[in-house]
Each structure stands twice: as structure tokens, then as C-alpha cells.
Design an enzyme around this catalytic site. Sequence first.
Site, PDB file in Angstrom:
ATOM      1  CG  ASP A 113      62.956  91.621  79.414  1.00 37.74           C
ATOM      2  OD1 ASP A 113      62.992  90.379  79.386  1.00 37.74           O
ATOM      3  OD2 ASP A 113      62.537  92.269  80.383  1.00 37.74           O
ATOM      4  CG  ASP A 220      60.496  86.486  77.745  1.00 42.19           C
ATOM      5  OD1 ASP A 220      60.089  86.675  78.909  1.00 42.19           O
ATOM      6  OD2 ASP A 220      59.748  86.141  76.804  1.00 42.19           O
ATOM      7  CD  GLU A 277      60.437  84.044  81.963  1.00 42.65           C
ATOM      8  OE1 GLU A 277      59.436  84.324  82.637  1.00 42.65           O
ATOM      9  OE2 GLU A 277      60.520  84.283  80.738  1.00 42.65           O
ATOM     10  CG  HIS A 354      58.088  91.383  84.363  1.00 42.04           C
ATOM     11  ND1 HIS A 354      59.294  90.788  84.635  1.00 42.04           N
ATOM     12  CD2 HIS A 354      57.617  90.789  83.236  1.00 42.04           C
ATOM     13  CE1 HIS A 354      59.550  89.859  83.712  1.00 42.04           C
ATOM     14  NE2 HIS A 354      58.536  89.840  82.856  1.00 42.04           N
ATOM     15  CG  ASP A 355      56.171  87.607  84.175  1.00 39.64           C
ATOM     16  OD1 ASP A 355      55.376  88.411  83.654  1.00 39.64           O
ATOM     17  OD2 ASP A 355      57.058  87.021  83.540  1.00 39.64           O
TER      18      ASP A 355
END
Length: 592
Positions: A113, A220, A277, A354-355
Site C-alpha cells: 500500500d 491509496d 483507489e 479491506h474496505d
Amino acid sequence: MACTAQPATSVAAGNTQGKWWKDGVVYQVYPASFMDSNGDGLGDIRGITSKLDYIKSIGATTIWVCPHYDSPQFDLGYDISDYESVFPPYGTLQDMDDLISGCHSRGLKIIVDLVINHTSYLHKWFQESRSSKSNPKRDWYIWRPAKYNANGRRIPPNNWRSNFSTNAWTWDEATQEYYLHLFCPEQPDLNWENPETRKAIYASAIEFWLKKGVDGFRVDTVNMYSKPKDLPDAPIINPKAEHQGAASLYCNGPRMHEFLSEMHDVMAPYDTMTVGECPNTPDRSKVLKYVSAAEKQLDMVFLFDVVDVGQGTETKYDTTPRNWTLPVLKKAVNNSQSLIIGTDAWTTSFMENHDQARSISRFASDAPEHRVHSGRMLAMLNATLSGTLFIYQGQEIGMINMPEDWPIEEYKDVESGNFYKYVARATNSDPVALAKAKAAIQHLSRDHARYPMCWDSTPQGGFSTNPKTWMRVHDLTDEINVAQQEADEGSVLNFWRRMLKVRQDYSKLLVHGYYEVLDEKNEHTYSYWKTSKDSRALVVLNFTHRAQDLELPKVETGGRLNLAISTYEHSTGAFDSLRPYEGRLYILECET
């Protein structure tokens, strides 16, 4: 017409070959919840390394490790206090070196990330920035003086709401100014307008890890770095709320493409993969500019059309469970699949991360009698879509949402907690409003992706030897776990393995081919063609718990549809009605 003829819309015109990540299958790991190697109740890097053979056995070619950096963990690792060190409970830099080499020795790539819209408030850069207005790093973050209302009350510089249902500004008493944070108050936003800040980000967060051997980054909040200079108020959507959603202002700002081109140049000497993202980007031209090969910015992005299905408009929890229809999901899939048609762009296929809550619970059925068939059906959907495929840990064994009867105290995520507290304040803890909030959280919370991975039916699901795990283990770990599914040919896990082999065997068709939906308005079944230059496949999916009539399209003269694989173990006739949550993949073959 030949039976392999292309449809009217041409197949992707861009260069679809030569990049290792295009045919890749990326397996995402959330370190805290994947595998605990030392019995402290928290997952760690050595735990990840111990499971590399398992990850490869699924059919993955790359692993993506969520933030492993040192962090006070207010946002579970997305608040980084030092890009060049590891969160001590996860391990050490040597452990990361071992993980990187362990991946490479098995022929796996590894990405990590890249969280560079903000840092932790404990990062040394921010500690210097807030020390005084004259500090050289003051301008590395976004500081503004207070405003005052008609009554003389101090108010923030604008009316923006953070992504976590709070004011996006925090007052710093020592220096008498506000700083901006699009997420937690403990996550101050970096000022990308400052070239010195950008250079420091590139050196510490990017080049440090590329030199260690990582193969790329999941970037991110990739479209939030460029804010409008005057930071105007957001439109008032909710007159009752003091702070308003402002994503239309802080996403896709005026210098975003410039910043990403600059970042691309930093990575150019390395053979990297970048996936950004990219929320709140309805303008297709902006998306294509981000991912066009000619533009040299990002290799691909995560569009949120699919995972946003069923969420509320003002806030994601402003909804009721399963508040969507199948045509809405089809439209969302089409938005990302069509990116590669006639362009030099690339796309992604994903339904969990993960979100996000678990896809079986959101898009199919987690009822005991349907969850295995649902898991296999969604595996077929994901594995037959074009682009790079992403699988989130536990998705391959059909992990589902936390049970409805778990109390709100079991939810650890700041987003879930803040929303529940917001509703309590706004309604004076009205039981009906809180029950509605809890139902939405139980359906959509990020916590569902973060409880421990289920490896076997032993206590703590084989995740840890410690009875006190950082999050509670699912009640069904004895029914949904890796060991049980390894031994069951009909398991979700083994179907994923078969499906990924099919995806590999038909790569030109399933990974690089053109997607064309056939039954856009049908609320029960989902059918689409996949087409390459010399072949075609048909995917048919039943999204209901009842049998559905099979309506196959008319094929071209000289062609016939042959059933390649069904999500059910025991086949009926290849053209019989679809069983509950059944998926079928047909290959169009030419008669000789």
C-alpha cells in the site's frame, strides 16, 4: 457470418500483451487478520510468509500487503508515522525483506500500500509542521486560519465533512490554526502543492521500498492529492448537518494528472505495477486519462461502481440492507469493463477488499443452504471479467459477514463507530434510529473484511494460539475454513482454483476479451458474452434462490455452445434451467 465473428463494437484496440500484471491474479492480505505467527493475537509478517505456498496454490500470481508501516493504528495502519519502518507488532524490516524474497523465490510478485494523501499526526514531518508557524515544514500540510460566524464563534475554514462522518478540520491550540484531514483527525493531509513535500514523499514512501524489491503499489486515495486552492464550501446537501460531503471538490483536483505523471517518472526505472483507489469519479474521460498507457500515470484503477451498489448517497450507511436490484449491479460492472474497449487503458475485476463487507452477504446469500453455491457463482463472475483480478483474503473460502447478533462493541473500525455515534447524537439515541444504523453497519461495515482469517476448526480458527485475538473470530469458523475446504472437492476454495485455471487457459478471451451484457433489465439472471478476436464465451448466472429458466442467445450460423464449467458439482442437462445461485460458462465452438 462465421461463428467466431466479433460484435459490432471492436475488441480492445490497446496493447494487451507484454505486461506481467495484466494476466495477474492479485491476492490481498490484511496483516492484522491473516496469520499470527507468535501467539500475541495479532497477525504479522512472518504469518504471511508462512502462507505463501497456500496463496500460490490458489492460482495467485501477486500478493498485495495492506499497510505494514509503523503506525499508532487509529485507522488500522492507514495512519503512517514512518514510511521506512514496520509496525513493531507486525515484525521488522528484516521480516519484510524475508517476505519479499519469499515471494520472488516462488515466482510471486509483491505490491504494498502507498498511503500518501496523509500521514499520521505522529509522523516527524507533522510534528515539525505543527511546532510553529515559522517551521520550514509548516507548509508540508494544509493549515488555515479560523473563520468566525455572525455570533463571533470560531468555525472551520470551510464546511467539509471528513470521510469518517466528522468535521474535516481540527483546531491546533498551540499555533492557533486549523489543519485539514479528509479522514481521522489523527491523519493530517499532506500539502502536495509544495514540491519539497512531494520529493520527500517519493524518496521515503516509494523509492525506499522499490529499492527493497517490491514490485509496485496499490495507491491509496489516488485522486485526492490536489485540492482546489481556495478550498471553497461544499454544496449543502443536508441542511440539517453542519458539515457537508465535499468529494466533488477534493477528488480529481486541478493538478492530479500532473502529480501522477511526476510520480510515474519516479517509478519508471523499475518494472512496477500501480493500481489506484479512485472513488467519486463519474467522468469517464478523467478515468481514461488516469489509466491510458500513453498518459503514463497509473496502470489501472479501482472504480467503486460495483462495491458502491446498495450504499447510501450522502453516507454509505444511509440505506437498508440489499437496497439494490440486479440491473444496477450489471450497469456498475459495465462501467469498469468498458474501459478497455477501443482504448489503450486497462481495468480491474474485484468485489471485495479491506474496505468492503463480504460479497456473498451483500450480493448473493449467506444462508447456510445457499452460501457455498453463492460463493462459487460469484467466483465465476469475478474470474470471467476482463482486467487484472483481485481476490481478498477469505473470499476464496466464501467468508461472510459477522453475525447479526454481534453487538456494536465488536465493531472496531473508526468509520463504523463514528457513524453509530453520529446517529446517537443526532437522534438522542432513538432506539429505532440506532437499530437502523446497526442494520446498515452489519451489512456494509469494513469490519466484516477484518475479522481473522479462518484456517481450520481449532480454537481461534487456526489464526492464533492466543484466545484473545484482536478481533473476534467468526462463529462459523468450524464450517468455513481452509482445512475443511481443502479436503472437499465441491468447496468454494476448490472451485476458485478450477475457475482460475480456466481463466488462465482462456486468457485472451476472459482476461483480455470484450464484455457485452445480454439481459440488462432481467432482475434474476445475469448473462454476458466475452469475445476475443477468434473466440467467444457465454456466462450465465442465477442471482436468486429459485430455479430460473435458461434463456440462451441465438448463436451464429455454424456455431454451438458447449458447457465448459458449472458451479454445481453434479451437472444436469447443459441447457436445463439454472439451479439456485448457479453459474455456467459456455464456449462457442464452430462446427466443422
